[in-house]
Design a protein around this motif. Structure first.
Motif, PDB file in Angstrom:
ATOM      1  N   ILE A   1       0.820  -1.209   0.000  1.00  8.26           N
ATOM      2  CA  ILE A   1       0.000   0.000   0.000  1.00  8.26           C
ATOM      3  C   ILE A   1       0.860   1.268   0.000  1.00  8.26           C
ATOM      4  O   ILE A   1       0.334   2.383  -0.035  1.00  8.26           O
ATOM      5  N   ASP A   2       2.184   1.095   0.032  1.00  6.37           N
ATOM      6  CA  ASP A   2       3.060   2.248  -0.114  1.00  6.37           C
ATOM      7  C   ASP A   2       3.053   2.776  -1.551  1.00  6.37           C
ATOM      8  O   ASP A   2       3.467   3.913  -1.808  1.00  6.37           O
ATOM      9  N   LEU A   3       2.580   1.943  -2.506  1.00  3.54           N
ATOM     10  CA  LEU A   3       2.464   2.375  -3.900  1.00  3.54           C
ATOM     11  C   LEU A   3       1.183   3.193  -4.062  1.00  3.54           C
ATOM     12  O   LEU A   3       0.106   2.771  -3.633  1.00  3.54           O
ATOM     13  N   THR A   4       1.296   4.319  -4.724  1.00  5.22           N
ATOM     14  CA  THR A   4       0.171   5.256  -4.833  1.00  5.22           C
ATOM     15  C   THR A   4      -1.054   4.621  -5.470  1.00  5.22           C
ATOM     16  O   THR A   4      -2.180   4.748  -4.963  1.00  5.22           O
ATOM     17  N   HIS A   5      -0.858   3.899  -6.569  1.00  5.95           N
ATOM     18  CA  HIS A   5      -2.021   3.338  -7.273  1.00  5.95           C
ATOM     19  C   HIS A   5      -2.682   2.221  -6.476  1.00  5.95           C
ATOM     20  O   HIS A   5      -3.861   1.920  -6.667  1.00  5.95           O
ATOM     21  N   VAL A   6      -1.944   1.592  -5.563  1.00  2.00           N
ATOM     22  CA  VAL A   6      -2.545   0.585  -4.687  1.00  2.00           C
ATOM     23  C   VAL A   6      -3.326   1.273  -3.564  1.00  2.00           C
ATOM     24  O   VAL A   6      -4.458   0.899  -3.252  1.00  2.00           O
ATOM     25  N   ARG A   7      -2.736   2.297  -2.973  1.00  2.01           N
ATOM     26  CA  ARG A   7      -3.397   3.016  -1.883  1.00  2.01           C
ATOM     27  C   ARG A   7      -4.746   3.585  -2.327  1.00  2.01           C
ATOM     28  O   ARG A   7      -5.716   3.595  -1.567  1.00  2.01           O
TER      29      ARG A   7
ATOM     30  N   GLY B   1     -17.391 -11.663   3.354  1.00  2.00           N
ATOM     31  CA  GLY B   1     -17.235 -11.982   4.767  1.00  2.00           C
ATOM     32  C   GLY B   1     -15.808 -12.036   5.257  1.00  2.00           C
ATOM     33  O   GLY B   1     -15.521 -12.647   6.296  1.00  2.00           O
ATOM     34  N   ILE B   2     -14.896 -11.406   4.530  1.00  2.00           N
ATOM     35  CA  ILE B   2     -13.477 -11.430   4.881  1.00  2.00           C
ATOM     36  C   ILE B   2     -13.009  -9.999   5.124  1.00  2.00           C
ATOM     37  O   ILE B   2     -13.225  -9.117   4.291  1.00  2.00           O
ATOM     38  N   GLU B   3     -12.344  -9.794   6.265  1.00  2.00           N
ATOM     39  CA  GLU B   3     -11.824  -8.465   6.581  1.00  2.00           C
ATOM     40  C   GLU B   3     -10.294  -8.487   6.460  1.00  2.00           C
ATOM     41  O   GLU B   3      -9.601  -8.973   7.358  1.00  2.00           O
ATOM     42  N   PRO B   4      -9.763  -7.957   5.364  1.00  2.00           N
ATOM     43  CA  PRO B   4      -8.307  -7.993   5.177  1.00  2.00           C
ATOM     44  C   PRO B   4      -7.620  -6.883   5.958  1.00  2.00           C
ATOM     45  O   PRO B   4      -8.262  -5.915   6.386  1.00  2.00           O
ATOM     46  N   VAL B   5      -6.312  -7.044   6.163  1.00  2.00           N
ATOM     47  CA  VAL B   5      -5.515  -5.981   6.741  1.00  2.00           C
ATOM     48  C   VAL B   5      -4.610  -5.461   5.630  1.00  2.00           C
ATOM     49  O   VAL B   5      -4.024  -6.234   4.872  1.00  2.00           O
ATOM     50  N   PHE B   6      -4.519  -4.142   5.513  1.00  2.00           N
ATOM     51  CA  PHE B   6      -3.734  -3.525   4.442  1.00  2.00           C
ATOM     52  C   PHE B   6      -2.388  -3.075   5.011  1.00  2.00           C
ATOM     53  O   PHE B   6      -2.341  -2.310   5.987  1.00  2.00           O
ATOM     54  N   ILE B   7      -1.310  -3.552   4.401  1.00  2.00           N
ATOM     55  CA  ILE B   7       0.027  -3.327   4.964  1.00  2.00           C
ATOM     56  C   ILE B   7       1.015  -2.896   3.886  1.00  2.00           C
ATOM     57  O   ILE B   7       0.754  -3.025   2.676  1.00  2.00           O
ATOM     58  N   SER B   8       2.133  -2.423   4.348  1.00  2.00           N
ATOM     59  CA  SER B   8       3.309  -2.253   3.488  1.00  2.00           C
ATOM     60  C   SER B   8       4.467  -2.943   4.190  1.00  2.00           C
ATOM     61  O   SER B   8       4.975  -2.454   5.209  1.00  2.00           O
TER      62      SER B   8
END
Length: 338
Positions: free
Chosen positions: A285-291, A305-312
């Motif tokens: 998520i450090d990439l702009t287009h991903v963020r 029904g899935i809660e992901p965690v967004f990381i770099s």
């Protein structure tokens, strides 16, 4: 150190010592009776789990192991010394099979756990054993029994609490290097990780072991890419981290498809893997287009029904949140708020 997770070895227990054929020879005793002692027992062969070992590499250089034979019996009813048993150390997590029948002999999943794999031969009886009222001078003594011998197949399954799986170049090695002291080879091209890497994570009041698996590709369970050779190492894990790289697509649905494909590969290898606890981590998520796509991707996963965690993994952003999810999955009510 080179990582080797399969090996074949030949083991042979010691033969029993021969019984002795002997008669008393003393002054003034012209017709001394039999006094041949028994032979000693042959040494056994054991395998023992050793937590300081990480690979089966040594068995690619030394594949033959033999215990000591028992000493022969002697006159004056002296029993031969038993042969010394042989203990062969293997990594914790080694499964032992009979190479001929593929029957599982043992699963050495605890430090210092041992298993007898070849029994030493019984020592032969000396002629003193065969004396009877009607046969006072027996001229017979037994030879020792042969020790057992067999070929063993050793298969190492790593003991880790958490397994990180994902496609090549998803950032698995970077992640394990950020959350532990493991220092795997890291580069921006597929299949940098060719063997599993282990790292110990310290979080709150607990420590747990994380394994970074070589990258999977679609069709891995059928042998594509690095195939399923290393999937066995996640069989013992309690939690799986599905590490997803969304940087190569603009479609949130395709990001979810990456997750589904990973699960299909696990199912193709062993369906029981789908029953493990899992954490979905969306990386880079450090990439702009991903963020910019975080909310859209999150919505697609939440609909399932899935809660992901967004990381770099690169910058370390949200890694505490990921570790908290792993902590809660491993230790349940013991989890603490960050």
């Amino acid at each position: 150190m080179k990582f080797i997770d399969e090996a074949k070895i030949y083991v042979r227990a010691g033969d029993g010592g021969n019984g002795c054929l002997s008669f008393r020879r003393e002054k003034y005793v012209p017709r001394g009776g039999p006094d041949g002692g028994d032979g000693g027992k042959g040494g056994d062969v054991y395998l023992r789990a050793n937590s300081s070992m990480r690979t089966l590499l040594k068995f690619h250089y030394n594949q033959h192991f033999k215990a000591e034979r028992g000493a022969h019996g002697k006159g004056k009813n002296m029993t031969g010394r038993d042969g010394k048993s042989l203990i062969i150390d293997v990594p914790v997590g080694t499964i032992v099979y009979d190479a001929e029948t593929m029957e599982q002999i043992a699963d050495l999943d605890e430090d210092k756990k041992m298993v007898l794999v070849a029994k030493g031969g019984r020592g032969g009886r000396g002629n003193a054993r065969f004396a009877t009222p009607t046969r006072r001078a027996p001229l017979i003594a037994e030879k020792g029994e042969k020790g057992e011998e067999r070929v063993l197949k050793l298969e190492l399954k790593l003991l880790a609490d958490v397994g990180i799986i994902g496609f090549p170049n998803a950032g698995k090695s970077t992640l394990i290097s950020r959350i532990s002291r493991a220092r795997p080879k890291i580069a921006d091209y597929p299949f940098t990780t060719l063997v599993p890497n282990l790292g110990v994570v310290e979080f709150h009041d607990k420590t747990f072991v994380v394994a970074d698996m070589p990258g999977l590709i679609e069709g891995a369970h059928k042998g594509a890419g690095l195939g399923i050779r290393f999937l066995r190492h996640i069989e013992r894990t309690k939690v799986l981290v599905h590490l997803i790289d969304p940087s190569q697509t603009n479609s949130p649905k395709k990001v979810f498809n990456l997750y589904e494909t990973l699960r299909k590969e696990l199912e193709g290898y062993k369906k029981e893997l789908l029953d493990k606890k899992e954490v979905v981590a969306i990386n880079k998520i450090d990439l702009t287009h991903v963020r910019e796509k975080i909310e859209e991707i999150k919505r697609v996963f939440l609909e399932k029904g899935i809660e992901p965690v967004f990381i770099s993994a690169f910058t370390g952003e949200n890694l505490k949140e990921l570790l908290q999810k792993l902590y809660d999955a491993l230790f349940g009510d013991e989890g603490k708020d960050i």
